[in-house]
Design an enzyme around this catalytic site. Structure first.
Site, short mmCIF file in Angstrom:
data_model
loop_
_atom_site.label_atom_id
_atom_site.label_comp_id
_atom_site.label_asym_id
_atom_site.label_seq_id
_atom_site.Cartn_x
_atom_site.Cartn_y
_atom_site.Cartn_z
N LYS A 1 0.80 -1.23 0.00
CA LYS A 1 0.00 0.00 0.00
C LYS A 1 0.83 1.28 0.00
O LYS A 1 0.40 2.33 0.47
CB LYS A 1 -1.02 0.05 1.17
CG LYS A 1 -1.86 -1.17 1.37
CD LYS A 1 -2.25 -1.89 0.11
CE LYS A 1 -3.31 -1.20 -0.70
NZ LYS A 1 -3.52 -1.94 -1.99
N HIS B 1 7.56 -7.65 -1.80
CA HIS B 1 7.35 -6.93 -0.53
C HIS B 1 8.35 -7.41 0.53
O HIS B 1 8.23 -7.05 1.69
CB HIS B 1 5.94 -7.17 0.00
CG HIS B 1 4.84 -6.49 -0.77
ND1 HIS B 1 4.95 -5.22 -1.27
CD2 HIS B 1 3.59 -6.90 -1.11
CE1 HIS B 1 3.82 -4.89 -1.88
NE2 HIS B 1 2.98 -5.88 -1.80
#
Ligand code: A3P
Length: 322
Positions: A68, A133
């Site tokens: 995000k 990530h």
């Protein structure tokens, strides 16, 4: 967010390893701490498979982020920048018009290596583009001195990451946007547990990586991309070895790329309105407001202060400021 977080589909080898790791349970499943970062079992299996099986090529490009933080935007921009040298036939549609950025630049640990340490990567032509990530030190494992790839990291204000994640999680859980989901997420964030967390160590791992080896690690900020997109996109192009020529600058190529990759344009494309990723997430869930400071509209002043205090403490003396 992963689609299957259970332990049933993971290998015996991973099962044995996870017994020895610190663990913690959240509302979705059990998380395990490996090399300082929290993962659900199936993602951890992807990380281990990647570390065991990935064969780097010197031209590889890896786009890294904490979830995000602007991953989708960074992927779109990088695809668009590299597309300039591909000389596709003019009637070939631009890849961003036929696939979501996550399909074009798949996650190593979530998509490619989640089921096998030898996935078929033959569809990727040089320079191959992957994303992750994982924190920097975990990503670095398969790379040797003679094959340093180019890594681009995008980071974002922790408060905005939290709010963005809250909306995303509500869509994923098929729930109303509700503060009862946000509050435990805030608590986990501050307790430094949670998928791919703690965020501060994540950001710092790439920040330090970029200071140590700026030729191979570029550190970008979402807020800077928003504030001065032309400057930042040119920086990205130079880092990737495909700077804009004078001719391109005159013909407005930078602005065209920014427009193509804008939230408004991407979210309006049919492929992003209706499609799903290979792990079953709706493409449209990756596009929301794309604003800096939206956390002000959702977090209490106490929540904001607490996050700011932790951030200040964690980043003290590192040269990194928010
Ligand atoms: P918000 O939820 O604050 O709107 P990620 O791509 O890492 O999952 O991050 C998602 C965040 O990036 C969301 O933030 C989303 O709206 C924003 N985003 C997605 N595409 C974008 C784009 N092309 N330009 C700017 N922001 C974008």
């Amino acid at each position: 967010l992963p689609t299957n977080v259970g332990e049933d589909s993971i290998s015996e080898e991973t099962k044995t390893l996870i017994f020895s790791l610190p663990s913690y349970k959240d509302s979705i499943g059990k998380l395990y701490n490996y090399q300082g970062c929290w993962y659900y079992p199936n993602t951890l299996e992807g990380v281990l498979n990647f570390q065991r099986g990935f064969k780097p090529q010197g031209t590889d490009i890896i786009l890294a982020s904490f979830p995000k933080s602007g991953t989708t935007w960074l992927k779109a921009l990088t695809v668009a920048l590299l597309e300039r040298s591909k000389n596709r036939p003019s009637d070939d549609p631009h890849p961003l018009k036929t696939d979501n950025p996550h399909g074009l630049v798949p996650f190593l640990e979530i998509m490619l290596y989640s089921k096998s340490s030898t996935p078929d990567l033959t569809r990727f032509s040089s320079p191959r583009m992957f994303s992750t990530h994982m924190p920097f030190h975990t990503l670095q494992a398969p790379f040797k001195e003679d094959t340093p790839c180019k890594i681009v990291y995008v980071c974002r204000d922790v408060k905005d990451v939290l709010v963005s994640h809250w909306y995303f999680k509500c869509i994923y859980l098929n729930k109303e946007i509700d503060k009862s989901v946000l509050e435990p997420m805030f608590e986990s964030l501050c307790r430094e547990v949670g998928y791919f967390g703690p965020i501060w160590e994540h950001v710092l791992s790439y920040w330090r990586g970029s200071l140590e080896d700026p030729k191979h690690v570029l550190f970008l900020r979402y807020e800077e991309l928003k504030a001065e997109p032309v400057v930042q996109v040119k920086r990205l192009a130079e880092f990737l070895g495909c700077p804009f020529t004078e001719e391109e600058e005159v013909s407005g190529s930078v602005d065209k790329i920014l427009e193509l990759c804008s939230l408004r344009n991407l979210s309006g494309l049919e492929v992003n309105k209706t499609g799903k990723t290979s792990n079953n997430l709706q493409h449209h869930s990756f596009f929301r407001k794309g604003e800096v400071g939206d956390s002000k509209n959702h977090l209490t002043a106490e929540m904001e202060n607490k996050i700011d205090m932790i951030t200040e403490e964690k980043f003290k003396g590192t040269g990194l400021k928010f």
